[in-house]
Scaffold this motif. Sequence first.
Motif, PDB file in Angstrom:
ATOM      1  N   SER A  93       0.819  -1.211   0.000  1.00  0.00           N
ATOM      2  CA  SER A  93       0.000   0.000   0.000  1.00  0.00           C
ATOM      3  C   SER A  93       0.850   1.257   0.000  1.00  0.00           C
ATOM      4  N   VAL A  94       2.093   1.148   0.464  1.00  0.00           N
ATOM      5  CA  VAL A  94       2.999   2.287   0.463  1.00  0.00           C
ATOM      6  C   VAL A  94       3.725   2.407  -0.870  1.00  0.00           C
ATOM      7  N   LEU A  95       3.962   1.275  -1.523  1.00  0.00           N
ATOM      8  CA  LEU A  95       4.713   1.281  -2.778  1.00  0.00           C
ATOM      9  C   LEU A  95       3.838   1.532  -3.984  1.00  0.00           C
ATOM     10  N   ILE A  96       2.604   1.014  -3.963  1.00  0.00           N
ATOM     11  CA  ILE A  96       1.715   1.167  -5.106  1.00  0.00           C
ATOM     12  C   ILE A  96       0.952   2.482  -4.957  1.00  0.00           C
ATOM     13  N   PRO A  97       0.746   3.239  -6.017  1.00  0.00           N
ATOM     14  CA  PRO A  97       0.009   4.503  -5.872  1.00  0.00           C
ATOM     15  C   PRO A  97      -1.489   4.274  -5.707  1.00  0.00           C
TER      16      PRO A  97
ATOM     17  N   ASP B   3       4.397  11.962 -10.824  1.00  0.00           N
ATOM     18  CA  ASP B   3       5.512  11.136 -11.303  1.00  0.00           C
ATOM     19  C   ASP B   3       5.890  10.076 -10.275  1.00  0.00           C
ATOM     20  N   LEU B   4       5.828  10.427  -8.998  1.00  0.00           N
ATOM     21  CA  LEU B   4       6.105   9.436  -7.952  1.00  0.00           C
ATOM     22  C   LEU B   4       5.082   8.309  -7.991  1.00  0.00           C
ATOM     23  N   PHE B   5       3.823   8.658  -8.228  1.00  0.00           N
ATOM     24  CA  PHE B   5       2.789   7.634  -8.331  1.00  0.00           C
ATOM     25  C   PHE B   5       3.098   6.673  -9.476  1.00  0.00           C
ATOM     26  N   LEU B   6       3.499   7.226 -10.621  1.00  0.00           N
ATOM     27  CA  LEU B   6       3.864   6.366 -11.750  1.00  0.00           C
ATOM     28  C   LEU B   6       5.064   5.491 -11.403  1.00  0.00           C
TER      29      LEU B   6
ATOM     30  N   ILE C 119       4.531   2.037  -9.466  1.00  0.00           N
ATOM     31  CA  ILE C 119       3.861   0.869 -10.048  1.00  0.00           C
ATOM     32  C   ILE C 119       4.841  -0.278 -10.251  1.00  0.00           C
ATOM     33  N   GLY C 120       6.012  -0.005 -10.827  1.00  0.00           N
ATOM     34  CA  GLY C 120       6.996  -1.052 -11.072  1.00  0.00           C
ATOM     35  C   GLY C 120       7.459  -1.748  -9.798  1.00  0.00           C
ATOM     36  N   PRO C 121       7.955  -0.998  -8.790  1.00  0.00           N
ATOM     37  CA  PRO C 121       8.356  -1.638  -7.535  1.00  0.00           C
ATOM     38  C   PRO C 121       7.221  -2.383  -6.846  1.00  0.00           C
TER      39      PRO C 121
ATOM     40  N   SER D 252      15.445   1.745 -13.898  1.00  0.00           N
ATOM     41  CA  SER D 252      14.351   1.630 -14.866  1.00  0.00           C
ATOM     42  C   SER D 252      13.120   0.954 -14.270  1.00  0.00           C
ATOM     43  N   ILE D 253      13.284   0.166 -13.201  1.00  0.00           N
ATOM     44  CA  ILE D 253      12.116  -0.443 -12.551  1.00  0.00           C
ATOM     45  C   ILE D 253      11.163   0.647 -12.079  1.00  0.00           C
TER      46      ILE D 253
END
Length: 420
Positions: free
Chosen positions: A146-150, A168-171, A174-176, A413-414
């Motif tokens: 919940s902290v990593l996913i926007p 941009d942080l929200f985008l 998603i990868g992590p 890039s992740i």
Amino acid sequence: MLPVMISTMTLFMLIGIPVAIAIGLASLIGISGFTSLPMVLFPQQAFVALDKFPLAAIPFFILAGNLMAAGGISRRLVELVECCVHSIRGGILLTCVFTALIFGAVSGSSVATTLAIGAVLIPAMVKRGYPIGFAAALQATSAELSVLIPPSIPMIIYGLSANVSVGDLFLAGIGPGILVAVALSVFVLIYTRYKGFVEVRAEKRPPFFPALKGASLALLMPIIVLGGIYGGVFTPTEASVIAVGYSLAVSLIYRELSMSQFGEVIRKSAISSAIVMFIISMAGVFSFVLTRAGVPAAIGAWIVETFTSPISFLIAVNIFLFIMGMFVETSASIVVLGPILAPVAVHYGIDPIHFGMVMIFNLAMGMITPPLGVNLFAACAVANIGIEKMIPYLVPLVGVIIFCLGLVTFIPSISLFLVR
């Protein structure tokens, strides 16, 4: 000045004083003992720290998460995910991970996810034959998604502290977030077979289409919230209000939210929001005192002289932030350390968005590591067990998270492939 303030704050926390009050007292000592600034600056700076429009998103996302839990939304998400993975041995474990991922895409709070999803899934995992300590540890660890996913509350705080785009942080999250979800899923399937856990399989697969129909409104929620943000329809702050309105509407459609429950949801959300805002205000004063004293510039110069490459800097920061996250609440750490470390990262050529993900990822691990470990205590409350029963199962799960952190740290890039 800095050693006195840090040692004072640490001492206060060790004797049981709440984190926010410990930070505030250390700030008072810094103002009165090491500067000639008037004491009236203390309440002024506490207000300035909160006088930022994007911070309004925090109470609304907390309220949305609590409405999802009380209105039957989280239960329907659990039922749908369980239908999809029912045929897999260990499917209930995958349900835990991926339901936390979906729930986190709206709530932004790991504690809210632990309480809302854990109340359904921890008893379900125990019923399937898994040890209660393992079930609680997996739920607490999965809730870190919940902290990593926007949308993520720490991302909002870091964006304001380091002056970078919250969108941009929200985008970048998603990868992590997906990486951690996949890594946890693969690990628990292998680990449970290695440990010889015998799962009591459900006799009959729950019907998929009724579950999909029941959860369809819930599934639209993250699509509306995140799609609106990335599509430029509304800002992250406005999205938090949309999330509350949609959660309330869906809860009323499901007819599982009574007036008494609604009052309790408002009360819990107000308390949680007040705690977070109080921490941010005190951390803001702390950061102001250090900045006026030139501490960030001095620390930045020392880091530049000590660490000669971006790799050595990132390794040192990871170790420091991991230890810091074990003792200091995530929001407070970001407000204090974000303005100090982000400019240094830029000096080394590290993208501030990427560094933000490294910082948030590190500090979020403090939610599943003692002594702070707020997710652990929330899972203990749901499972009605002591934390000592979780530790043997928690250690390998934390190892998986650390492995993912290493990938996120050294493969930018992740985090950045969607931003770019």
